[in-house]
Design a protein around this motif. Structure first.
Motif, PDB file in Angstrom:
ATOM      1  N   GLU A 167       0.923  -1.166  -0.095  1.00 53.05           N
ATOM      2  CA  GLU A 167      -0.075   0.229   0.118  1.00 53.05           C
ATOM      3  C   GLU A 167       0.963   1.333  -0.065  1.00 53.05           C
ATOM      4  N   ARG A 168       0.347   2.161  -0.514  1.00 49.71           N
ATOM      5  CA  ARG A 168       1.153   3.466  -0.596  1.00 49.71           C
ATOM      6  C   ARG A 168       0.122   4.865  -0.725  1.00 49.71           C
ATOM      7  N   ILE A 169       0.328   5.499  -0.014  1.00 43.11           N
ATOM      8  CA  ILE A 169      -0.883   6.557  -0.130  1.00 43.11           C
ATOM      9  C   ILE A 169      -0.553   7.996  -0.674  1.00 43.11           C
ATOM     10  N   PHE A 210      -1.886   0.772   7.715  1.00 44.23           N
ATOM     11  CA  PHE A 210      -1.575  -0.218   6.632  1.00 44.23           C
ATOM     12  C   PHE A 210       0.164  -0.348   6.722  1.00 44.23           C
ATOM     13  N   HIS A 211       0.711   0.236   7.765  1.00 41.72           N
ATOM     14  CA  HIS A 211       2.215   0.261   7.863  1.00 41.72           C
ATOM     15  C   HIS A 211       2.894   0.612   6.568  1.00 41.72           C
ATOM     16  N   ARG A 229       3.853  -8.229   6.692  1.00 40.70           N
ATOM     17  CA  ARG A 229       2.909  -7.098   7.173  1.00 40.70           C
ATOM     18  C   ARG A 229       1.380  -7.471   7.652  1.00 40.70           C
ATOM     19  N   HIS A 230       1.014  -8.574   6.934  1.00 40.49           N
ATOM     20  CA  HIS A 230      -0.168  -8.921   7.434  1.00 40.49           C
ATOM     21  C   HIS A 230      -0.115  -9.783   9.189  1.00 40.49           C
ATOM     22  N   ALA A 231       1.139 -10.361   9.107  1.00 37.49           N
ATOM     23  CA  ALA A 231       1.186 -10.682  10.442  1.00 37.49           C
ATOM     24  C   ALA A 231       1.354  -9.623  11.353  1.00 37.49           C
ATOM     25  N   ALA A 232       2.095  -8.804  11.113  1.00 34.48           N
ATOM     26  CA  ALA A 232       1.982  -7.615  12.064  1.00 34.48           C
ATOM     27  C   ALA A 232       0.379  -6.688  12.398  1.00 34.48           C
ATOM     28  N   VAL A 272     -10.119  -2.681   3.936  1.00 33.17           N
ATOM     29  CA  VAL A 272      -9.815  -1.339   4.387  1.00 33.17           C
ATOM     30  C   VAL A 272     -10.402  -1.315   5.620  1.00 33.17           C
ATOM     31  N   ALA A 273     -11.719  -1.860   5.931  1.00 31.81           N
ATOM     32  CA  ALA A 273     -12.483  -1.649   7.158  1.00 31.81           C
ATOM     33  C   ALA A 273     -11.682  -2.272   8.170  1.00 31.81           C
ATOM     34  N   ASP A 274     -11.115  -3.525   7.805  1.00 31.39           N
ATOM     35  CA  ASP A 274     -10.559  -4.188   8.910  1.00 31.39           C
ATOM     36  C   ASP A 274      -9.227  -3.639   9.290  1.00 31.39           C
ATOM     37  N   TYR A 275      -8.599  -3.040   8.624  1.00 35.13           N
ATOM     38  CA  TYR A 275      -7.101  -2.310   8.484  1.00 35.13           C
ATOM     39  C   TYR A 275      -7.487  -1.010   9.424  1.00 35.13           C
ATOM     40  N   LEU A 276      -8.375  -0.511   9.228  1.00 30.80           N
ATOM     41  CA  LEU A 276      -8.766   0.898  10.050  1.00 30.80           C
ATOM     42  C   LEU A 276      -9.701   0.560  11.240  1.00 30.80           C
TER      43      LEU A 276
END
Lengths: 368, 373
Positions: free
Chosen positions: A242-244, A268-269, B210-213, B258-262
């Motif tokens: 991801e990149r914003i 999203f790191h 990143r998903h593990a994080a 996106v909802a999950d990440y936010l």
């Protein structure tokens, strides 16, 4: 916590990246097993790899082991050749110094080194063990080493915030980033607590350390991927990261766009970029507005870019594509906002052109 | 992970990014540790792939024989869930969580079998690769050109008691592949030409890390609940606007991700144009039903409304449900629906002045190809 991670390289970082690439041309290859706490099982994973490499016919030695050896580790180590360290006692303190001369003389294909962060006593060949390792690498010996997150100098502030502790023995982060390979040794904190009563009942600090270690590894992997792509003349494909990108104009709702951007980037790191396509003949109030937007962008840790161009839509889309942007934030002018940046027409063109990325449209403040 | 303690079993997932990173190896290693500690652990399903080092680690572990199922004259083997239930171990190992069972099995997906075991109070250790997560399906396609067919809804991983990342470098993986340690030579060669490239593997590894994080963050104890005053102001609610096109599935996956990440919530809405189901062609009707049930499978609350003015209906719904972001698709459909759907993006933007509208990209590898030339 993640706000420090995943920036696009600034000139200093570019220089560092060059150094990284130079370092990777060393004679020997460095592989690092990274853990987020002790007892995650780094040593076991490392020596298990030693065992398998030996079985495949590689010339393997072990030159440094940790002080506390479990029966599991002892069993593994029995199968491997060991070059004993130099034992030094200074006052009350006993040291085990990696015997660089002996390893160089024996000149194995690959040397295994545990506890990479270790201060040698005064009068040693090098003051720290990672420098011993560097000498082995320079002499064409591959090294496999293990280290914990809290021993990486640049991670210590983050670690101290979580644990309140700051270990004395460190290695520079650059040494980790210059490794040819890095492997994260992961284990859920609950398992650690089972293995080690001293780990404490609260899993939160361990989880936070674990997250830091995962993200550091992800960054190193991404850096390696980027240098691989560069050296092979390949372009970054969308979809992995991801990149914003926040597109700013004087009249945009900059605070909201940037704050949302910052939050998405944290969650999203990933990196946050801000772009301003310069407009000519700005009124002094518009100029002041854009200056303050850009200052806010920097304050929130966005990397700020400028473009001079006649056609903002094309320029933005091209910029976003080259920078691997996955989420594009733009302002949308409401009917009367003729000075707004995205007219309906321009927005349509932008949406059509920005293939492969999401476009998030922010209403502009009323009356602009 | 030992003992059945509470009522429901605990689920531990070994997360990797490709075949051969060592998920099964790691899982078996831990099973051997458990065995030594006196835990009653069995192998419910194990996929040996002819990997010697891995197979060696099953020695000493009890394997529940697979069940044979005949389908169209051929015999397939699946996990024998019933036999495991009868055996009632403390812990059961189940390889390849994303597997789809052969037709004629009791359940469609292996994860459903795993849930039966968990419900019976058996702890389960399972393995999965990051590319099998439903919400990443389009991104993986975009990245690798491969459409992963076997997926699991993300909430299965989110709900697991533990997720452990199994890491290996792309280089090590390619070496293993070359040595024939992962697949037989012919399959290995094909794999290296397609999916197993340094670029794909590194990108997948990055995603897995990143998903593990993200999972670590999600499982952090004492995370403020979405209802606490501190996060109330920043709580995101994403509204996914469905339509009759197959591509709406992309919208569902992306919106949920996106909802999950936010750490927000997610709703899906279908507005039936012209107040009349009869006007929808059977294929369109079917597509809408499919989207709604797909969304529900991902645990998204779904709503269907009738409205002559689609944009206005969406805007009203968004306002009354405290929506913060609206997810829509870029393109308008062809045919009679066009007049109802085209221009809606702008109208929604105008009607919902305080909301944000996200136009979700139709991620596809072709997009990449178009960029290349």
């Amino acid at each position: 916590m993640p706000s420090e991670s995943g920036r696009r390289p600034n000139p200093e970082e570019l220089l560092r990246q060059l150094q990284v690439e130079e370092q990777r041309n060393r004679a020997g290859r460095l592989k690092i097993f990274l853990g987020y706490a002790s007892r995650v099982g780094k040593s076991f994973r490392m020596y298990d790899e030693g065992r398998r490499r030996k079985m495949r016919g590689q010339d393997v030695v072990v030159a440094s082991v940790q002080s506390k050896l479990t029966p599991d580790l002892l069993d593994l180590l029995k199968t491997l050749e060991f070059i004993p360290p130099i034992r030094v006692t200074l006052g009350e303190k006993a040291y085990e110094v990696l015997n660089v001369a002996a390893v160089l003389q024996r000149h194995p294909q690959v040397c295994f080194v545990d506890e990479l962060a270790y201060d040698n006593p005064p009068g040693s060949r090098h003051s720290q063990r990672w420098q011993d390792v560097r000498e082995l690498l320079d002499n064409g010996i591959d090294v496999v080493a293990a280290v914990n997150l809290q021993h990486i100098a640049e991670q210590q502030d983050g670690v101290a915030r979580i644990t309140g502790k700051r270990p004395a023995q460190t290695i520079p982060e650059e040494f980790v980033r210059t490794a040819d390979e890095i492997v994260l040794v992961d284990v859920p904190p609950e398992e650690l607590q089972k293995r080690d009563a001293s780990a404490g009942a609260d899993t939160r600090p361990l989880s936070e350390l674990r997250e830091l270690a995962l993200l550091l590894t992800a960054e190193v992997v991404e850096g390696q991927l980027q240098s691989y792509l560069k050296s092979h003349g390949l372009e970054m494909r969308p979809g992995s990261q991801e990149r914003i990108l926040v597109c700013l104009t004087p009249r945009s709702n900059a605070r909201r766009m940037l704050e949302r951007g910052r939050r998405n980037a944290d969650r999203f790191h990933c990196e946050l970029l801000a772009l301003y396509v310069r407009q000519k003949n700005l009124s002094s109030s518009d100029q002041a507005a854009i200056d303050s937007h850009l200052a806010l962008a920097r304050e929130l840790g966005a990397e700020v870019h400028f473009l001079e161009t006649g056609n903002p839509v094309t320029a933005i889309v091209e910029f976003a594509r080259v920078h691997g942007v996955s989420q594009l934030f733009v302002g949308h002018s409401l009917p009367r906002g003729w000075r707004g940046f995205m007219s309906r027409n321009a927005l349509d063109r932008l949406i059509r052109a920005s293939q492969g990325m999401d476009v998030r449209i922010f209403p502009q403040p009323a009356g602009t | 992970m030992s003992g059945t303690g509470g009522n429901r079993g605990k689920h531990k997932i070994y997360l990797g990014y490709a075949a051969g990173v060592g998920k099964t190896y790691q899982m078996l290693d831990e099973a051997n540790h458990m065995l030594r500690r006196g835990v009653d652990v069995v192998i419910g399903y194990f996929e040996p792939h002819g990997r010697k080092d891995t197979i060696a680690r099953t020695a000493g572990l009890e394997i529940i024989p697979r069940r044979q199922i005949t389908y169209r004259g051929a015999t397939f083997e699946e996990m024998d869930t019933q036999a495991i239930l009868l055996r009632r171990p403390q812990v059961c190992l189940v390889d390849e969580l994303a597997h789809t069972n052969v037709p004629g099995s009791e359940r469609t997906k292996r994860w459903e079998d795993v849930f039966v075991l968990l419900d019976a109070g058996i702890d389960v250790c399972s393995t999965i690769n990051v590319q099998h997560l439903e919400s990443l399906n389009d991104q993986i396609w975009q990245l690798t050109g491969v459409r992963v067919r076997e997926t699991v809804p993300d909430w299965i991983v989110d709900e697991a008691a533990q997720v452990e990342l199994v890491d290996a470098t792309a280089g090590a993986l390619l070496n293993r592949l070359e040595r024939g340690a992962i697949y037989p030579p012919e399959k290995a060669r094909q794999a290296m030409e397609n999916f197993f490239t340094e670029q794909n593997l590194s990108a997948l590894r990055d995603l897995a890390l990143r998903h593990a994080a993200h999972e670590v963050e999600e499982k952090l104890p004492e995370t403020p609940s979405p209802l606490s005053s501190e996060s109330q102001a920043g709580h995101e609610c994403i509204l996914i606007c469905l339509d009759e096109e197959p591509a709406a599935a992309i919208l569902i996956r992306r919106g949920k991700r996106v909802a999950d990440y936010l750490m927000g919530s997610c709703l899906a809405l279908y507005v039936l144009p012209d107040l009349d189901w009869e006007r929808l062609a059977p294929a369109e009707h079917e597509a809408v039903e499919k989207h709604l049930s797909f969304a529900r499978n991902l645990r998204i609350e779904t709503h269907v409304l009738e409205g002559k003015d689609i944009a206005q209906t969406i805007a009203n719904f968004a306002r009354s449900h405290d929506v913060t972001q609206i997810f829509m698709r870029r393109s308008a459909p062809k045919g009679w629906l066009r007049s109802f759907r085209s221009g809606n993006v702008h109208r929604v933007v105008r009607l919902t002045r305080d909301l944000e509208v996200t136009i979700v990209a139709e991620r596809s590898p072709q997009t990449v190809a178009a960029f290349r030339n």
